[in-house]
Scaffold this active site. Sequence first.
Site, short mmCIF file in Angstrom:
data_model
loop_
_atom_site.label_atom_id
_atom_site.label_comp_id
_atom_site.label_asym_id
_atom_site.label_seq_id
_atom_site.Cartn_x
_atom_site.Cartn_y
_atom_site.Cartn_z
N LYS A 45 26.57 35.84 51.48
CA LYS A 45 26.43 34.55 50.81
C LYS A 45 27.79 34.20 50.21
O LYS A 45 28.17 34.71 49.14
CB LYS A 45 25.33 34.67 49.75
CG LYS A 45 25.42 33.76 48.56
CD LYS A 45 25.29 32.30 48.89
CE LYS A 45 25.54 31.49 47.65
NZ LYS A 45 26.98 31.25 47.39
N GLU A 81 32.10 43.70 41.04
CA GLU A 81 33.52 43.50 40.73
C GLU A 81 33.60 42.16 40.01
O GLU A 81 33.38 41.12 40.61
CB GLU A 81 34.35 43.50 42.01
CG GLU A 81 34.35 44.87 42.67
CD GLU A 81 35.04 44.92 44.02
OE1 GLU A 81 35.56 43.88 44.47
OE2 GLU A 81 35.04 46.00 44.63
N CYS A 89 41.48 37.79 40.05
CA CYS A 89 40.93 38.71 39.06
C CYS A 89 41.95 39.76 38.65
O CYS A 89 41.91 40.25 37.52
CB CYS A 89 39.69 39.38 39.63
SG CYS A 89 40.00 40.17 41.22
N GLU A 99 39.13 34.79 30.49
CA GLU A 99 39.73 34.66 31.82
C GLU A 99 40.01 33.18 32.08
O GLU A 99 39.08 32.39 32.20
CB GLU A 99 38.75 35.22 32.85
CG GLU A 99 39.36 35.41 34.20
CD GLU A 99 38.37 35.98 35.20
OE1 GLU A 99 37.18 35.61 35.16
OE2 GLU A 99 38.79 36.79 36.04
#
Length: 485
Positions: free
Chosen positions: A175, A251, A285, A387
């Site tokens: 997906k 993750e 990331c 972030e």
Amino acid sequence: MHPYWFDVQHYINGQFVEGERHFEILFPATNEVIGRAPEGREAEVDAAVRAANTAFAYWSQMPPSQRRRYLRAFAEGIRAHEEELALTESLDVGRPIRENKASYVARVAANIDFFADFAVMHGSEAYPMENGYINYVLRQPIGVAALITPWNVPMLLETWKIGPALAFGNTVVLKPAELTPIGAWKLAQIAHEAGLPPGVFNVVHGFGPDSAGALLTQHPDVSLISFTGETVTGKAIMSAASRTLKRISFELGGKGATLVFADSDLDLAVETSVRAAFFNQGEFCLAGPRLLVQRPLYEPFLERFLARASTLQPGNPLDPETTLGALISREHVQRVRAYIDQAVAEGATLLLGGGPPHLPSPYHEGNFLSPTVIAHVQPHDRICQEEVFGPVVTVAPFDSEEEALAVANGVNYGLSSVVLTRDVGRAIRVAEALKVGTVWINDFFVRDLRVPFGGMKQSGIGREGGQHSLEFYTETKTVCLSNRS
Ligand code: NDP
């Protein structure tokens, strides 16, 4: 219709399938519509899981060496389509095509090749007992793997999961992120051309939190989920997966620091920290958006860093001269700018960037943001804690190793960090003390696929890579063989 146009489809049971409802695909550099993708709902998710379940019966029984033949053909197909994939990835993500051609597509193919070989070569454990019995361990595929991936480095993360899932004998429903559906569709075409048996690898597109992704996490016939994405999404998936006790590997987000010690080689420190801050427009990331520089080097480093960051050339990602691409969406640019504005309003100093670059039409409609460098921040400021996921870096001086470590570790994330120093003893000490899954010393984003990859704290659960992927994607069975008959 745009000169580049993609009618993306699902790929279910070896067939390309249209959907009933569609969503638009936008080129991040111009916001022009470049195609459409179908939104998968219950019917598509169910068909894909059923196909994967059926295929599991024979794919899981196939010797790894035979699976390797299919996977090698798949990887070969990726390499054969390198030009096309470099282009579609830039159209999907907005990343400069030069980065895709330099190494990206090669790494996408390597993810498949590596695990195809690894699965053939792995051994097992055996423990002879004192009484003459032998215990040995079998590793067996688990079932249908749902692979749920984000938009920032889509094909790299997709193959990072497809490779081991298939090599170790599971079947897959992928997906991809709604913002980047083209790459997964291309991978399905290549897998199809490579002759992967029907149902072994399926792709279902989705749109938003209540569609294909969420449905997969609830499906009773999905046995494991490998997810890469935001920490909040990971929490939602964990909760959904708990109802049927699926195996999970996450993750998640990151907030890396780049620690530049005064003994660093200045050229290397500048080059490495610019890459860590601005690779993939900072939508990464593993990025190093918090730059910490030891005080004696702070001024000379900053001068060089700003000069180098200013040379980054935003613009058309398809132009080989472009070195800074577009961000993924208008909403995301707004989100990133809100972090910058808040930091400045609270007293931080904008040293570079902060707004969109001047670009000609049609790129002035795109999601661009100039490389942005911010000073006079405090470690607890929002911009230093959350972030941001854009070409934005904060820079701050430090005096001691202890102080640098306290700041670097003082966030909820723990994915990766970069250390720049010529002192080997310090490198070893600092690497040990950083609370992150990966530390790079004097470089950035170099990986050997055998090593564990993943994050500490809110950056993830579990590790993938080499033996660690084998552990995640297989079930162990212990057999105790007596010496009686
Ligand atoms: P999201 O978490 O928003 O989405 C990731 C994927 O999850 C998408 O395919 C998304 O579908 C799907 N999804 C969303 N909601 C659900 C749900 N409730 N159930 C199941 N699936 C769902 O992440 P982004 O795409 O925004 O990617 C950026 C994030 O990824 C950043 O936080 C970044 O740090 C992280 N990341 C982590 C990496 C790592 O290795 N640790 C590597 C790369 C990125 P849809 O798009 O349709 O909403």
